[in-house]
Design an enzyme around this catalytic site. Sequence first.
Site, short mmCIF file in Angstrom:
data_model
loop_
_atom_site.label_atom_id
_atom_site.label_comp_id
_atom_site.label_asym_id
_atom_site.label_seq_id
_atom_site.Cartn_x
_atom_site.Cartn_y
_atom_site.Cartn_z
N HIS A 19 0.83 -1.21 0.00
CA HIS A 19 0.00 0.00 0.00
C HIS A 19 0.86 1.25 0.00
O HIS A 19 1.77 1.37 0.81
CB HIS A 19 -0.89 0.03 1.25
N TYR A 43 -8.84 5.02 8.24
CA TYR A 43 -8.92 5.37 9.66
C TYR A 43 -10.00 6.44 9.77
O TYR A 43 -9.84 7.53 9.20
CB TYR A 43 -7.60 5.94 10.16
N PRO A 52 -2.82 0.05 19.47
CA PRO A 52 -2.64 -0.45 18.10
C PRO A 52 -2.85 0.58 16.98
O PRO A 52 -2.57 0.27 15.81
CB PRO A 52 -3.69 -1.56 17.99
N LYS A 64 2.05 -0.50 15.20
CA LYS A 64 3.49 -0.56 15.46
C LYS A 64 3.99 -1.75 16.27
O LYS A 64 5.20 -2.00 16.30
CB LYS A 64 3.94 0.72 16.20
N TYR A 106 4.46 6.49 9.99
CA TYR A 106 3.61 5.33 9.69
C TYR A 106 4.36 4.28 8.88
O TYR A 106 4.31 3.09 9.19
CB TYR A 106 2.34 5.78 8.94
P1 FAD Z 1 3.90 -11.97 21.26
O1 FAD Z 1 3.45 -11.99 19.84
O2 FAD Z 1 2.90 -11.76 22.33
O3 FAD Z 1 4.66 -13.36 21.51
C1 FAD Z 1 4.98 -13.83 22.78
C2 FAD Z 1 4.94 -15.35 22.76
O4 FAD Z 1 5.37 -15.83 24.02
C3 FAD Z 1 3.55 -15.89 22.51
O5 FAD Z 1 3.58 -16.85 21.49
C4 FAD Z 1 3.16 -16.49 23.87
O6 FAD Z 1 2.30 -17.62 23.72
C5 FAD Z 1 4.53 -16.87 24.42
N1 FAD Z 1 4.56 -16.95 25.89
C6 FAD Z 1 3.94 -16.15 26.78
N2 FAD Z 1 4.24 -16.53 28.03
C7 FAD Z 1 5.07 -17.59 27.93
C8 FAD Z 1 5.71 -18.42 28.87
N3 FAD Z 1 5.54 -18.23 30.16
N4 FAD Z 1 6.49 -19.41 28.41
C9 FAD Z 1 6.66 -19.62 27.08
N5 FAD Z 1 6.08 -18.85 26.14
C10 FAD Z 1 5.29 -17.85 26.56
N6 FAD Z 1 -0.54 -4.78 17.05
C11 FAD Z 1 -0.87 -4.05 16.00
O7 FAD Z 1 -0.02 -3.31 15.53
N7 FAD Z 1 -2.14 -4.12 15.47
C12 FAD Z 1 -3.10 -4.95 15.99
O8 FAD Z 1 -4.22 -5.02 15.50
C13 FAD Z 1 -2.79 -5.72 17.10
N8 FAD Z 1 -3.70 -6.54 17.65
C14 FAD Z 1 -3.36 -7.25 18.77
C15 FAD Z 1 -4.31 -8.07 19.39
C16 FAD Z 1 -3.99 -8.76 20.56
C17 FAD Z 1 -5.04 -9.64 21.23
C18 FAD Z 1 -2.69 -8.63 21.12
C19 FAD Z 1 -2.33 -9.37 22.40
C20 FAD Z 1 -1.74 -7.84 20.47
C21 FAD Z 1 -2.07 -7.14 19.30
N9 FAD Z 1 -1.13 -6.32 18.66
C22 FAD Z 1 -1.46 -5.60 17.60
C23 FAD Z 1 0.23 -6.19 19.09
C24 FAD Z 1 1.17 -7.12 18.32
O9 FAD Z 1 0.49 -8.28 17.93
C25 FAD Z 1 2.33 -7.40 19.26
O10 FAD Z 1 3.00 -6.16 19.49
C26 FAD Z 1 3.31 -8.43 18.75
O11 FAD Z 1 2.70 -9.71 18.74
C27 FAD Z 1 4.56 -8.44 19.66
O12 FAD Z 1 5.35 -9.55 19.37
P2 FAD Z 1 6.14 -10.30 20.52
O13 FAD Z 1 6.88 -11.39 19.83
O14 FAD Z 1 6.88 -9.32 21.33
O15 FAD Z 1 5.04 -10.89 21.51
C1 DHB Z 2 -4.43 -3.37 11.40
C2 DHB Z 2 -4.22 -3.20 12.74
C3 DHB Z 2 -3.86 -1.97 13.21
O1 DHB Z 2 -3.64 -1.80 14.53
C4 DHB Z 2 -3.72 -0.89 12.36
O2 DHB Z 2 -3.39 0.32 12.88
C5 DHB Z 2 -3.92 -1.06 11.02
C6 DHB Z 2 -4.28 -2.31 10.53
C7 DHB Z 2 -4.80 -4.70 10.90
O3 DHB Z 2 -5.00 -5.60 11.73
O4 DHB Z 2 -4.95 -4.88 9.69
#
Ligand code: FAD
Ligand code: DHB
Length: 392
Positions: free
Chosen positions: A75, A203, A295, A299, A386
């Site tokens: 995009h 948005y 969110p 980021k 962004y």
């Molecule tokens: P995570 O992806 O959370 O990975 C951590 C991993 O560690 C997981 O697989 C978990 O199962 C594992 N874990 C946890 N505890 C333990 C343990 N004790 N032992 C072993 N493993 C463990 N960001 C956006 O930008 N847009 C969005 O729409 C958006 N939606 C989201 C919706 C939800 C429900 C959540 C929770 C987050 C969302 N985020 C979103 C944020 C984004 O997904 C996260 O910032 C991203 O996943 C961060 O990656 P990470 O690897 O740091 O953590």
């Molecule tokens: C999506 C999630 C976001 O938080 C955002 O700012 C834009 C797009 C998505 O899930 O597609």
Amino acid sequence: MKPTRTQVGIVGAGPAGLVLSHLLHREGIESIVLESKSRQYCEERIRAGVLEWGTVDLLNQMGVGERMKREGLVHYGIELRFAGRGHRIDFKDLTGRAITVYGQHEVIKDLIQARLADQGQIVFEAEDVRVQAFDTPRPKIQYALSGNVQEIHCDFIAGCDGFHGVCRPSIPSGILTAYERIYPFGWLGILAEAAPSSEELIYAYHERGFALHSMRSPKITRLYLQCGPEEDLANWPDAKIWSELQRRLAGGKEWKLNEGPILQKGVTGMRSFVVEPMQYGRMFLAGDAAHIVPPTGAKGLNLAVADVRVLARGLKEFYFSGSTALLDRYSEICLRRVWRVQRFSWWMTSLLHRHEGNPFDDRRQLAELDYLTSSRAASQSLAENYVGLPLD
Ligand code: FAD
Ligand code: DHB
């Protein structure tokens, strides 16, 4: 029980843990990833969808970008919709860059497949993970697999286990300072079997609350609505979700929001959170384990990837030269980006959400949106944040 030995023990198979494990492998550094959930759970968990250009570049350089290149949607702009009208922010013109819409769970599938193809070790369904002795040169990780206790001895631990993980709370009290802001709203998100109604993300700022139109493929739409922070999904039958989305996203006579069966629904609370420092002894926190962004700026995943890129460089320097110079600066380097991204995510959230109680805010937000969409300087500031600030 004979302990297993590896160089870096990684807790969590999210974007942070898997990208780190892959980057280390490319430098000849061994790691084991411990994940509490099943492989299927990790591969189906619907979360973020927007990849910054730097994240896309890195995944391509790592050799895991083949499917993303085929299926990801590139995009060159987004739309800001308010007062019933759309205004495009043209990333290509303003920054020369683009973003890619490709679901986080697809990134996870690609990374797991690549790690396993390289004989990488990911232990799924690891129970009761405990990180130990990380204030010594010989950290350990204990866990149970089908009830049997196992131990890993390693040189370093990477805490990539998200906001609710075990690594951050294992650091003795008094070491970390937490900075936090909790927002009085959340997002109700749906995945729908409906063709996206616009080629780009929309948005929308609306008097009934924020709404976002995104997508996952030419047949799947991802949509979000501002709701209460702990909204009960039982209060949101499908028909109500669609009617609310139709109202908030309305954009003139010729635009129509396509509807279809809802495949998945969920509510996400919103917070800004940072701990400083992001390291203690031989344990390094990365991604959501160290910080959370609301969110709205898309980021979270990108920031997790930026952290582990810095960590992988530090570990490489240590194993190649014995120097901890870069590892010692891990928090300092990461936190500079973390706070810039926190600022942007807070700003996008404040700009686009409805704040109850003060009509002044509504007028001020409309004025800001008007300025943002009519000033090249203001649009450019949004666009460069962004698409993603350059990686360190
Ligand atoms: P995570 O992806 O959370 O990975 C951590 C991993 O560690 C997981 O697989 C978990 O199962 C594992 N874990 C946890 N505890 C333990 C343990 N004790 N032992 C072993 N493993 C463990 N960001 C956006 O930008 N847009 C969005 O729409 C958006 N939606 C989201 C919706 C939800 C429900 C959540 C929770 C987050 C969302 N985020 C979103 C944020 C984004 O997904 C996260 O910032 C991203 O996943 C961060 O990656 P990470 O690897 O740091 O953590
Ligand atoms: C999506 C999630 C976001 O938080 C955002 O700012 C834009 C797009 C998505 O899930 O597609």
